[in-house]
Design a protein around this motif. Sequence first.
Motif, short mmCIF file in Angstrom:
data_model
loop_
_atom_site.label_atom_id
_atom_site.label_comp_id
_atom_site.label_asym_id
_atom_site.label_seq_id
_atom_site.Cartn_x
_atom_site.Cartn_y
_atom_site.Cartn_z
N ARG A 1 111.70 134.44 21.06
CA ARG A 1 112.62 133.79 22.00
C ARG A 1 111.94 132.80 22.94
O ARG A 1 112.56 131.83 23.37
N PHE A 2 110.67 133.07 23.31
CA PHE A 2 110.04 132.28 24.36
C PHE A 2 108.69 131.75 23.89
O PHE A 2 108.00 132.40 23.10
N GLN A 3 108.31 130.58 24.41
CA GLN A 3 107.04 129.97 24.07
C GLN A 3 106.05 129.95 25.23
O GLN A 3 104.84 129.96 25.01
N ARG A 4 106.55 129.91 26.46
CA ARG A 4 105.67 129.85 27.62
C ARG A 4 106.22 130.75 28.74
O ARG A 4 107.41 131.06 28.76
N GLY A 5 105.32 131.13 29.64
CA GLY A 5 105.73 131.92 30.79
C GLY A 5 104.99 133.25 30.85
O GLY A 5 104.60 133.81 29.83
N LYS A 6 104.78 133.73 32.06
CA LYS A 6 104.24 135.08 32.26
C LYS A 6 105.42 136.02 32.40
O LYS A 6 106.20 135.94 33.36
N ILE A 7 105.57 136.92 31.42
CA ILE A 7 106.74 137.80 31.36
C ILE A 7 106.30 139.25 31.54
O ILE A 7 105.42 139.73 30.83
N GLU A 8 106.92 139.92 32.51
CA GLU A 8 106.63 141.32 32.78
C GLU A 8 107.84 142.17 32.40
O GLU A 8 108.95 141.87 32.84
N VAL A 9 107.61 143.21 31.63
CA VAL A 9 108.68 144.07 31.12
C VAL A 9 108.52 145.47 31.72
O VAL A 9 107.45 146.07 31.63
N PHE A 10 109.60 145.98 32.31
CA PHE A 10 109.61 147.32 32.89
C PHE A 10 110.73 148.15 32.23
O PHE A 10 111.85 147.65 32.06
N LEU A 11 110.41 149.38 31.88
CA LEU A 11 111.42 150.28 31.30
C LEU A 11 111.44 151.59 32.06
O LEU A 11 110.40 152.20 32.31
N LYS A 12 112.66 152.00 32.43
CA LYS A 12 112.88 153.32 33.02
C LYS A 12 113.86 154.07 32.13
O LYS A 12 114.92 153.54 31.80
#
Length: 297
Positions: free
Chosen positions: A63-74
């Motif tokens: 889906r994405f080519q650039r960016g700092k992406i942080e994923v959180f799961l609860k």
Amino acid sequence: MVYSMTAFARHSGEHIQADTQIATGRFIWEVRSVNSRYLELHFRLPDAFRDLEPLLREQLKQRFQRGKIEVFLKYQAQEQQSQLRVNEALVRDLNNAADQIAAIIGPGNTLDVLRLMQWPGVLDGHDDNEVNSKAMEQTALSSFAECLTALSNARQREGQALAELIRQRLDQIDTHVAAVDKHMPEALATQRQQLHDKLSEFKDTLDPQRIEQEMILAAQKADIAEETDRLRTHTHEVRDILNRDEPIGRRLDFMMQELNREANTLSSKSIRSDITRIAVDLKVLIEQMREQVQNIE
């Protein structure tokens, strides 16, 4: 379509156990995205779901080519009561078998309920929290995909807003460039007259042809038609890039460098204060666009 790299999305989804149609747990996803030169992925997952990380990475890369992406799961598990289920068919078979044996060995069938309950397979312990792991993973991935859709939509909305701001500044740059073109003939004529008056003092000692050459050379140095033409070309190119259906952040960043280069040259060639002020205004607008471009994918 223009996409920003700055966005946030949150999505929750329940896992429904297929056989009981009871919700056994809830996945709560949060995804944050900020600008970065490359695609950087970071995950904070519960230990029980760390095996999902490779699949999550794949979804993000698609889906994405650039960016700092942080994923959180609860993950919130639902408390369920354990139940015992009776294998009625097996109990009937055991009871019939006991009657047959009693007929052979004589009266007094000693098979009682307690022994039946102890027979392997008669009672199956069942805990609603013990759900199919594959089904759980599928629910988690499906819920994560929904969260990514929300993130993509947020990046799109932010990107469209940034694109509109950039277009507004491009219009202002074109207006300033047109003003420079309007002032230049008068500025060149004034410069020529001033130079002519100054050299006239030495007309008795200088060759008239040399005086004319000096005036032509000065006019060439002050001529900024090439710079204004390039500025207009660059603003047209930026508008074209904004309409492309692909990641455009790096292209825009390059164009900001080119625009700034022409604005600096324009400033260095300025021969009037009003043109100098316009050159300064151009650099301010270009810097504002450059700051916005840093957030575009």
